[in-house]
Design a protein around this motif. Structure first.
Motif, mmCIF file in Angstrom:
data_model
loop_
_atom_site.group_PDB
_atom_site.id
_atom_site.type_symbol
_atom_site.label_atom_id
_atom_site.label_comp_id
_atom_site.label_asym_id
_atom_site.label_seq_id
_atom_site.Cartn_x
_atom_site.Cartn_y
_atom_site.Cartn_z
ATOM 1 N N LYS A 378 0.802 -1.223 0.000
ATOM 2 C CA LYS A 378 0.000 0.000 0.000
ATOM 3 C C LYS A 378 0.836 1.275 0.000
ATOM 4 N N ASN A 379 2.156 1.157 0.176
ATOM 5 C CA ASN A 379 2.987 2.353 0.272
ATOM 6 C C ASN A 379 3.897 2.552 -0.930
ATOM 7 N N THR A 380 3.480 2.100 -2.098
ATOM 8 C CA THR A 380 4.310 2.257 -3.293
ATOM 9 C C THR A 380 4.552 3.726 -3.631
ATOM 10 N N TRP A 381 3.635 4.614 -3.190
ATOM 11 C CA TRP A 381 3.781 6.040 -3.481
ATOM 12 C C TRP A 381 5.040 6.623 -2.829
ATOM 13 N N VAL A 382 5.482 6.035 -1.703
ATOM 14 C CA VAL A 382 6.679 6.545 -1.033
ATOM 15 C C VAL A 382 7.895 6.373 -1.934
ATOM 16 N N GLY A 383 8.061 5.157 -2.471
ATOM 17 C CA GLY A 383 9.176 4.910 -3.377
ATOM 18 C C GLY A 383 9.083 5.758 -4.638
ATOM 19 N N GLY A 384 7.866 5.916 -5.155
ATOM 20 C CA GLY A 384 7.680 6.730 -6.359
ATOM 21 C C GLY A 384 8.059 8.180 -6.127
ATOM 22 N N LEU A 385 7.640 8.722 -4.986
ATOM 23 C CA LEU A 385 7.977 10.110 -4.669
ATOM 24 C C LEU A 385 9.468 10.271 -4.401
ATOM 25 N N GLY A 386 10.052 9.284 -3.708
ATOM 26 C CA GLY A 386 11.487 9.323 -3.457
ATOM 27 C C GLY A 386 12.286 9.243 -4.746
ATOM 28 N N PHE A 387 11.831 8.394 -5.672
ATOM 29 C CA PHE A 387 12.491 8.279 -6.977
ATOM 30 C C PHE A 387 12.446 9.607 -7.722
ATOM 31 N N ALA A 388 11.280 10.231 -7.768
ATOM 32 C CA ALA A 388 11.126 11.506 -8.471
ATOM 33 C C ALA A 388 12.007 12.586 -7.842
ATOM 34 N N GLY A 389 12.035 12.621 -6.503
ATOM 35 C CA GLY A 389 12.852 13.620 -5.819
ATOM 36 C C GLY A 389 14.337 13.431 -6.066
ATOM 37 N N ALA A 390 14.805 12.186 -6.004
ATOM 38 C CA ALA A 390 16.229 11.911 -6.209
ATOM 39 C C ALA A 390 16.650 12.206 -7.643
ATOM 40 N N ILE A 391 15.817 11.827 -8.606
ATOM 41 C CA ILE A 391 16.119 12.103 -10.013
ATOM 42 C C ILE A 391 16.149 13.594 -10.273
ATOM 43 N N ALA A 392 15.155 14.320 -9.755
ATOM 44 C CA ALA A 392 15.104 15.766 -9.957
ATOM 45 C C ALA A 392 16.334 16.442 -9.361
ATOM 46 N N ALA A 393 16.711 16.020 -8.151
ATOM 47 C CA ALA A 393 17.883 16.606 -7.503
ATOM 48 C C ALA A 393 19.162 16.280 -8.268
ATOM 49 N N ALA A 394 19.269 15.057 -8.794
ATOM 50 C CA ALA A 394 20.448 14.672 -9.571
ATOM 51 C C ALA A 394 20.569 15.516 -10.844
ATOM 52 N N ILE A 395 19.445 15.768 -11.496
ATOM 53 C CA ILE A 395 19.450 16.599 -12.708
ATOM 54 C C ILE A 395 19.861 18.027 -12.376
ATOM 55 N N VAL A 396 19.302 18.572 -11.284
ATOM 56 C CA VAL A 396 19.654 19.923 -10.851
ATOM 57 C C VAL A 396 21.147 20.012 -10.548
ATOM 58 N N LEU A 397 21.678 19.012 -9.849
ATOM 59 C CA LEU A 397 23.097 19.016 -9.504
ATOM 60 C C LEU A 397 23.968 18.926 -10.750
ATOM 61 N N LEU A 398 23.580 18.076 -11.699
ATOM 62 C CA LEU A 398 24.342 17.943 -12.933
ATOM 63 C C LEU A 398 24.374 19.269 -13.695
#
Length: 405
Positions: A378-398
């Motif tokens: 029932k908590n798949t949204w946590v991983g999805g949100l974490g994935f989106a946040g980490a990817i967005a931050a990685a792109i910003v850092l790059l």
């Protein structure tokens, strides 16, 4: 990462309690995090440096849920590499173990650089002390690991709580002198954006400050009530570190101002300690930084070498990483990780090392969140949100690293 065979006969009373698990998670993050990154984040984020730690902490907290979820699901030590391998994602596991090894090596270099900087500031013997001390501490702790010696849980708890007390006292003294203008750096010092974009760039730039809680995933079999203690240790560890980072960031700024933090860089906390309590304050913070970074180097080399050894046995890394001496001590992995980290600490600057390590761990954490989101619960949204946040931050850092932001 401890070997199962070394502890299979241990009684439950000898295993890690929740306090030990929480302390290990916090120690893994604070080990060099706030000591090394405060100047970097103020340079990038300006007056919203504190918000950078909140944003980075939010991504780390989501990832802690995902790491704990995968660890409890597999009920085995090993971290993301082993979990990907067991689920049949062999290529992804190979990429993950290389990324982790690079990230851990960069992190050891940052810790050693910071160790040398604080020792150099304390001894005041010249610029040669910093690189010399950085290489020496890596060499000494490489030797400790080659002997197969690791910190006890009791020592880890003591060191973590001692430095927490020092940091919190420093923060409280600073906050008593609340003056918001102290947060604003001069742009003549090279300070970057002070708005929300700057805070996001800052969060991505110093994300390695939240690296470390995942080391608990290597100690599943070492814990009492492991399902509960892994989950609570990771999650509450990250929450505790977010609070500490925000309080210290604000408190230190009140004591010395953003300009001094940027100018003093990695030793800004020691300078703030002197402003708060004179020479005793300077010495207390310096001792905390030296012991904290040394402890983090030891723990990181210990875990990374055993991860590399296991991956070498599986064929995911070159066979040289399989070589051991004595009681299954992975000497080749220890020497290679320590040697590369020493070179990076000697010739690399703090800013690029911190940002490179942050980028690597953002990529690894994105992978963890992605696979955690695929587990059917029932908590798949946590991983999805974490994935989106980490990817967005990685792109910003790059984009920041190539000069676009």
């Amino acid at each position: 990462m401890a070997e199962k065979s070394d502890h299979s006969a241990r009684g439950d009373k000898d295993k890690l309690s929740l306090n030990a698990a929480w302390s290990m998670a916090v120690g893994g993050m604070i080990g060099g995090g706030i000591f090394a990154t405060l100047g970097v984040v103020f340079t990038v984020a300006g007056q919203l440096a504190w918000l950078s730690f909140v944003i980075g902490g939010a991504i780390a907290l989501l990832t802690a849920f995902s790491y704990a979820k995968l660890t409890v699901h597999h009920k085995e030590s090993g971290g993301v590499y082993l979990y990907l391998r067991e689920e049949g994602h062999i290529a992804a596991a190979r990429v993950a173990v290389w990324a982790l090894l690079i990230g851990y090596t960069l992190t050891v270099a940052v810790y050693a650089y910071t160790f040398g900087a604080y020792l150099s500031e304390a001894l005041n013997l010249g610029s040669w002390v910093r690189p010399t001390a950085a290489v020496v501490i890596i060499a000494v702790l490489c030797g400790v690991n080659l002997r197969g010696v690791n910190e006890s849980a009791g020592l880890e708890i003591f060191v973590v709580w001692a430095k927490l007390v020092i940091l919190l006292v420093l923060a409280v003294i600073g906050l008593i002198h609340w003056a918001p203008a102290q947060l604003e750096p001069s742009h003549s010092l090279g300070a970057g954006e002070s708005g929300l974009l700057g805070a996001v760039v800052g969060a991505a730039s110093v994300f390695m400050a939240y690296e470390g809680f995942q080391l608990l995933s290597y100690d599943y079999e070492e814990m009492r009530d492991p399902d509960r203690n892994v989950r609570h240790g990771m999650i509450w560890g990250v929450i505790g570190v977010i609070v500490i980072y925000v309080l210290v960031t604000l408190g230190v700024a009140m004591l010395v101002g953003a300009n001094e933090i940027i100018k003093d860089g990695e030793v800004s906390l020691a300078v703030a300690g002197r402003a708060a309590a004179g020479e005793p304050g300077f010495i207390a913070v310096t001792v905390a930084a030296v012991f904290s970074t040394a402890s983090a180097i030891n723990a990181t080399v210990f875990s990374a070498a055993r991860l590399a050894h296991r991956a070498g046995e599986h064929g995911a890394l070159p066979s040289v990483f399989e070589r051991t001496i004595g009681k299954n001590v992975p000497w080749a992995a220890i020497v290679l990780i320590s040697g590369v980290a020493a070179l990076l600490a000697l010739f690399g600057g703090l800013d690029p090392l911190v940002k490179a390590a942050s980028f690597v761990f953002l990529a690894v954490f994105a992978t963890v969140n992605f696979f955690a989101a695929r587990l059917d619960d029932k908590n798949t949204w946590v991983g999805g949100l974490g994935f989106a946040g980490a990817i967005a931050a990685a792109i910003v850092l790059l984009l920041h690293m190539v000069g676009v932001l």
